[in-house]
Design an enzyme around this catalytic site. Structure first.
Site, PDB file in Angstrom:
ATOM      1  N   CYS A  30      -0.750   2.046  -3.465  1.00  0.00           N
ATOM      2  CA  CYS A  30      -2.494   2.677  -3.345  1.00  0.00           C
ATOM      3  C   CYS A  30      -1.877   4.376  -2.796  1.00  0.00           C
ATOM      4  O   CYS A  30      -2.470   4.683  -3.819  1.00  0.00           O
ATOM      5  CB  CYS A  30      -3.218   2.222  -1.409  1.00  0.00           C
ATOM      6  SG  CYS A  30      -3.260   0.358  -1.190  1.00  0.00           S
ATOM      7  N   HIS A  36     -26.859  20.660  -2.350  1.00  0.00           N
ATOM      8  CA  HIS A  36     -27.149  21.197  -3.487  1.00  0.00           C
ATOM      9  C   HIS A  36     -26.269  22.710  -4.087  1.00  0.00           C
ATOM     10  O   HIS A  36     -26.076  23.511  -2.948  1.00  0.00           O
ATOM     11  CB  HIS A  36     -28.551  21.876  -3.956  1.00  0.00           C
ATOM     12  CG  HIS A  36     -28.964  22.405  -5.445  1.00  0.00           C
ATOM     13  ND1 HIS A  36     -28.732  21.802  -6.692  1.00  0.00           N
ATOM     14  CD2 HIS A  36     -28.842  23.280  -6.149  1.00  0.00           C
ATOM     15  CE1 HIS A  36     -28.905  22.164  -7.575  1.00  0.00           C
ATOM     16  NE2 HIS A  36     -29.079  23.579  -7.403  1.00  0.00           N
ATOM     17  N   GLU A  87      -6.468   1.653 -13.631  1.00  0.00           N
ATOM     18  CA  GLU A  87      -6.011   3.265 -12.964  1.00  0.00           C
ATOM     19  C   GLU A  87      -4.861   3.607 -13.726  1.00  0.00           C
ATOM     20  O   GLU A  87      -4.911   4.831 -14.295  1.00  0.00           O
ATOM     21  CB  GLU A  87      -5.691   2.751 -11.771  1.00  0.00           C
ATOM     22  CG  GLU A  87      -6.907   2.428 -10.969  1.00  0.00           C
ATOM     23  CD  GLU A  87      -6.593   1.577  -9.633  1.00  0.00           C
ATOM     24  OE1 GLU A  87      -5.797   1.996  -8.987  1.00  0.00           O
ATOM     25  OE2 GLU A  87      -8.047   2.046  -9.059  1.00  0.00           O
ATOM     26  N   LYS A 109       0.246   5.497  -5.910  1.00  0.00           N
ATOM     27  CA  LYS A 109      -0.682   5.780  -7.358  1.00  0.00           C
ATOM     28  C   LYS A 109      -1.680   6.420  -7.063  1.00  0.00           C
ATOM     29  O   LYS A 109      -1.932   7.601  -8.197  1.00  0.00           O
ATOM     30  CB  LYS A 109      -1.318   3.959  -7.003  1.00  0.00           C
ATOM     31  CG  LYS A 109      -2.959   4.278  -7.931  1.00  0.00           C
ATOM     32  CD  LYS A 109      -4.260   4.374  -7.617  1.00  0.00           C
ATOM     33  CE  LYS A 109      -4.638   3.819  -6.189  1.00  0.00           C
ATOM     34  NZ  LYS A 109      -5.582   3.061  -6.149  1.00  0.00           N
ATOM     35  N   GLU A 111     -25.440  14.464  -5.130  1.00  0.00           N
ATOM     36  CA  GLU A 111     -27.768  15.019  -4.439  1.00  0.00           C
ATOM     37  C   GLU A 111     -28.351  14.584  -4.867  1.00  0.00           C
ATOM     38  O   GLU A 111     -29.725  13.845  -4.610  1.00  0.00           O
ATOM     39  CB  GLU A 111     -28.187  16.252  -4.733  1.00  0.00           C
ATOM     40  CG  GLU A 111     -28.234  16.670  -6.164  1.00  0.00           C
ATOM     41  CD  GLU A 111     -28.555  18.510  -6.430  1.00  0.00           C
ATOM     42  OE1 GLU A 111     -29.372  19.262  -5.939  1.00  0.00           O
ATOM     43  OE2 GLU A 111     -27.416  19.375  -6.563  1.00  0.00           O
ATOM     44  N   CYS A 127       1.370  -1.106  -0.035  1.00  0.00           N
ATOM     45  CA  CYS A 127      -0.303   0.680  -0.060  1.00  0.00           C
ATOM     46  C   CYS A 127       0.995   1.168   0.100  1.00  0.00           C
ATOM     47  O   CYS A 127       0.894   2.029  -0.801  1.00  0.00           O
ATOM     48  CB  CYS A 127      -1.049  -0.238   1.308  1.00  0.00           C
ATOM     49  SG  CYS A 127      -2.017   1.530   1.387  1.00  0.00           S
ATOM     50  N   TYR A 146      -8.508  -3.523 -11.884  1.00  0.00           N
ATOM     51  CA  TYR A 146      -8.225  -2.073 -11.145  1.00  0.00           C
ATOM     52  C   TYR A 146      -7.002  -1.739 -11.436  1.00  0.00           C
ATOM     53  O   TYR A 146      -6.913  -0.584 -12.481  1.00  0.00           O
ATOM     54  CB  TYR A 146      -7.896  -2.547  -9.178  1.00  0.00           C
ATOM     55  CG  TYR A 146      -8.751  -2.522  -8.315  1.00  0.00           C
ATOM     56  CD1 TYR A 146      -9.271  -1.700  -7.850  1.00  0.00           C
ATOM     57  CD2 TYR A 146      -9.400  -3.991  -8.611  1.00  0.00           C
ATOM     58  CE1 TYR A 146     -10.476  -2.248  -7.343  1.00  0.00           C
ATOM     59  CE2 TYR A 146     -10.495  -4.763  -7.498  1.00  0.00           C
ATOM     60  CZ  TYR A 146     -10.721  -3.263  -6.924  1.00  0.00           C
ATOM     61  OH  TYR A 146     -12.042  -4.150  -5.679  1.00  0.00           O
TER      62      TYR A 146
HETATM   63  P1  NDP Z   1      -7.546  -7.994 -11.398  1.00  0.00           P
HETATM   64  O1  NDP Z   1      -7.335  -9.360 -10.599  1.00  0.00           O
HETATM   65  O2  NDP Z   1      -8.362  -6.969 -10.020  1.00  0.00           O
HETATM   66  O3  NDP Z   1      -7.221  -7.456 -12.752  1.00  0.00           O
HETATM   67  C1  NDP Z   1      -6.309  -8.415 -13.573  1.00  0.00           C
HETATM   68  C2  NDP Z   1      -7.005  -8.473 -14.541  1.00  0.00           C
HETATM   69  O4  NDP Z   1      -6.213  -9.276 -15.235  1.00  0.00           O
HETATM   70  C3  NDP Z   1      -8.340  -8.947 -15.002  1.00  0.00           C
HETATM   71  O5  NDP Z   1      -8.384  -8.116 -16.218  1.00  0.00           O
HETATM   72  C4  NDP Z   1      -8.047 -10.472 -15.419  1.00  0.00           C
HETATM   73  O6  NDP Z   1      -8.897 -10.971 -16.506  1.00  0.00           O
HETATM   74  C5  NDP Z   1      -6.705 -10.031 -16.435  1.00  0.00           C
HETATM   75  N1  NDP Z   1      -5.518 -11.190 -16.717  1.00  0.00           N
HETATM   76  C6  NDP Z   1      -4.752 -12.409 -15.212  1.00  0.00           C
HETATM   77  N2  NDP Z   1      -3.940 -13.062 -16.347  1.00  0.00           N
HETATM   78  C7  NDP Z   1      -4.177 -12.830 -17.705  1.00  0.00           C
HETATM   79  C8  NDP Z   1      -3.455 -12.978 -18.723  1.00  0.00           C
HETATM   80  N3  NDP Z   1      -2.679 -14.559 -18.112  1.00  0.00           N
HETATM   81  N4  NDP Z   1      -3.682 -12.081 -20.123  1.00  0.00           N
HETATM   82  C9  NDP Z   1      -3.962 -11.094 -19.391  1.00  0.00           C
HETATM   83  N5  NDP Z   1      -5.227 -10.938 -18.915  1.00  0.00           N
HETATM   84  C10 NDP Z   1      -5.116 -11.597 -17.652  1.00  0.00           C
HETATM   85  O7  NDP Z   1      -6.376  -7.507 -10.844  1.00  0.00           O
HETATM   86  P2  NDP Z   1      -4.915  -6.033 -10.747  1.00  0.00           P
HETATM   87  O8  NDP Z   1      -3.738  -7.098 -10.871  1.00  0.00           O
HETATM   88  O9  NDP Z   1      -5.609  -5.307 -11.231  1.00  0.00           O
HETATM   89  O10 NDP Z   1      -4.976  -6.287  -9.123  1.00  0.00           O
HETATM   90  C11 NDP Z   1      -5.196  -7.097  -7.608  1.00  0.00           C
HETATM   91  C12 NDP Z   1      -5.781  -6.350  -6.534  1.00  0.00           C
HETATM   92  O11 NDP Z   1      -5.537  -5.731  -6.476  1.00  0.00           O
HETATM   93  C13 NDP Z   1      -6.942  -6.516  -7.214  1.00  0.00           C
HETATM   94  O12 NDP Z   1      -7.835  -7.646  -7.637  1.00  0.00           O
HETATM   95  C14 NDP Z   1      -7.844  -5.298  -6.050  1.00  0.00           C
HETATM   96  O13 NDP Z   1      -7.857  -6.300  -5.076  1.00  0.00           O
HETATM   97  C15 NDP Z   1      -6.260  -4.685  -5.527  1.00  0.00           C
HETATM   98  N6  NDP Z   1      -6.430  -3.698  -5.675  1.00  0.00           N
HETATM   99  C16 NDP Z   1      -7.154  -2.957  -5.365  1.00  0.00           C
HETATM  100  C17 NDP Z   1      -7.306  -1.377  -5.487  1.00  0.00           C
HETATM  101  C18 NDP Z   1      -8.219  -0.804  -5.451  1.00  0.00           C
HETATM  102  O14 NDP Z   1      -8.913  -0.927  -4.181  1.00  0.00           O
HETATM  103  N7  NDP Z   1      -8.427   1.362  -5.898  1.00  0.00           N
HETATM  104  C19 NDP Z   1      -6.301  -0.810  -6.786  1.00  0.00           C
HETATM  105  C20 NDP Z   1      -5.503  -2.117  -6.990  1.00  0.00           C
HETATM  106  C21 NDP Z   1      -4.991  -2.705  -6.879  1.00  0.00           C
HETATM  107  P3  NDP Z   1     -10.348 -11.217 -16.641  1.00  0.00           P
HETATM  108  O15 NDP Z   1     -10.842 -10.802 -15.459  1.00  0.00           O
HETATM  109  O16 NDP Z   1     -10.328 -11.987 -17.787  1.00  0.00           O
HETATM  110  O17 NDP Z   1      -9.633 -12.289 -15.238  1.00  0.00           O
END
Ligand code: NDP
Length: 453
Positions: free
Chosen positions: A48, A436, A182, A51, A441, A43, A178
């Protein structure tokens, strides 16, 4: 039997630090903590916090353009990545020191070392020192997961994004979650040409479909080349350092950099868990019950390493509940039922509760949804509509889910989550007087359910 400490925490991230501080500072336990990297964990060091600071940095280009519509005159805005990064580094250093000071003030002994579990009541540090403990808490977090071929080609992960020497001119971002979304918005806002390839039919699987589609449209409108149902079939590093990517839609294109944001996995390997009797789960996670206890009673785990919700506030609450339960004679568990979350895209996506599809699968619902152009953007002649949506149980009137795509949606959803967590009904929302003029709202003035005349 006497142990060296009451609690040994492995990992100095959000969950581990909270558990250590509360166990020692509030409940008087003798606590030691080992961290092999920088104190603060994902984080603070590579997630976080940096970022969000990058999100702020990225917002000023568009704000400068908008400002002209409000009568401001200034020269062309340019962004100096290295100036920003120096300030970012200094801020992370400050926060890391603050974490260390907090632990010291609570009386926690910190070991800047890797620690591995030797048996259910002992850990060994890299120096060879063995420390015995009544309880061991594993709070080692997670790490980016990158397919082997992409890793071999030397792609970037989110860890690298905060340490770039220079911003790339163009980038291919792989993933639709995510982190991918982002960084697509951050880098686009900082002037990088962004292509995002997402293998699913839409970004952000698991979020409300209407919100996903709405956000994807807005991301495209601001110039992100978002390609869904698109994978990478080949990556070749060119002599100049750029990457040639072959995409499943047949395109071959050259990018200055390639970022894989394809999920994160628990960082549980090599910790000695299996030998101590804790078999890892199918995703490499440390399986725990709702008390965060593994099947070995003296070994506990909180945060991303448990494969529950990989979110900082969840890890913090799990760590706090663990410390209160084990050392404070105040047994309590983290409620994973209603966790609000936000994706810090531009604009943000805030969400709490059930998506429309999840709610419909459970029973009849009424859906209240509106899109509109907020006052500021409308005045500035900027495109971009806001989405506000409530999913309501038809029988009870209870609001089951709220989904917002808007500037500051993260701030709004935090407060909506209080109401929804307290069981608010649509009538409660309607009874609430509007503030407002605001965007929020609209949440208390949604009058007509979808399909109503
Ligand atoms: P996520 O699990 O959110 O997303 C992973 C993405 O990668 C999905 O779109 C998935 O597709 C895709 N993917 C997985 N494997 C492959 C592959 N081999 N080839 C191509 N695409 C692939 O992971 P993130 O890495 O974005 O984030 C990890 C975690 O960190 C999040 O789940 C969240 O819990 C946390 N996080 C939270 C944030 C916040 O609160 N703002 C910010 C950043 C991270 P598919 O959907 O098809 O599986």
């Amino acid at each position: 039997m006497g142990f060296d400490v009451d609690l040994f925490v492995i990992g100095g991230g959000s969950g581990g630090v909270r558990a250590a501080r509360v166990a020692a500072g509030e409940h008087g336990a003798r606590v030691a903590l080992a961290e092999q990297g920088r104190m603060g964990g994902s984080c603070v060091i590579r997630g976080c916090v940096p970022k969000k600071l990058m999100v702020f940095a990225a917002s000023f280009g568009a704000a400068a353009a908008e400002a002209a519509s409000f009568g401001w005159r200034a020269g062309p805005a340019t962004f100096a990545w290295r100036d920003f990064r120096a300030r970012l580094d200094a801020e992370i250093d400050r926060l890391e020191r603050a974490y260390r000071d907090t632990l010291a003030a609570a009386g926690v002994t910190v070991h800047d070392s890797r620690a591995v579990i030797e048996d259910p009541h002992a850990v060994r540090l890299a120096s060879g020192e063995r420390i015995t403990a009544a309880h061991i808490l594993v709070a080692t977090g997670g790490r980016p997961a990158v397919p082997a071929a992409a890793a071999a080609a030397g792609v970037l992960t989110s860890d690298d994004m905060f340490r770039l020497e220079d911003l790339p001119e163009s980038i291919l971002i792989v993933g639709g979650g995510y982190i991918a979304c982002e960084f697509a918005c951050i880098l686009n806002g900082l002037g990088v040409r962004v292509t995002q390839a997402c293998r699913g039919a839409q970004i952000l699987r698991g979020f409300d479909d209407e919100a996903r589609a709405h956000l994807a449209g807005l991301m495209r409108d601001q110039g992100i080349a978002l390609a869904c149902e698109t994978g990478v079939t080949g990556l070749v590093r060119l002599p100049g350092g750029e990457m040639e990517a072959r995409l499943s839609d047949g395109r071959v294109a050259v990018f200055s950099a390639v970022l894989y944001a394809t999920g994160r996995v628990p960082a549980a390997e090599g910790l000695g868990l299996e030998a101590a009797g804790v078999a890892l789960g199918p995703g490499g996670e440390v399986p725990v019950d709702r008390w965060s206890q593994t099947r070995v009673p003296s070994i506990w785990a909180v945060g991303d390493v448990t494969g529950r919700r990989a979110l900082t506030p969840v890890a913090i609450r799990e760590g706090h509940a663990f410390a209160d339960t084990v050392f404070g004679a105040r047994p309590r568990v983290m409620d994973h039922g209603l966790v609000p979350a936000a994706v810090f895209t531009r604009p943000e996506l805030g969400t709490v509760g059930l998506t429309e599809a999840e709610a419909r699968a459970r029973g009849p619902v009424d859906v209240y949804s509106t899109t509109f152009r907020p006052m500021r953007q409308a005045f500035a002649g900027q495109p971009g509509r806001v989405l506000m949506k409530l999913v309501v149980a038809r029988d009870s009137g209870r609001v089951l889910g709220c989904h917002i795509v808007a500037p500051e949606a993260a701030e709004m959803i935090q407060l909506a989550a209080v109401a929804i967590g307290a069981g608010a009904t649509k009538d409660d929302f309607d009874r609430t007087c509007a503030v407002h003029p605001t965007m929020a709202e609209e949440l208390v003035t949604l009058r007509r359910a979808a399909g109503e005349a």
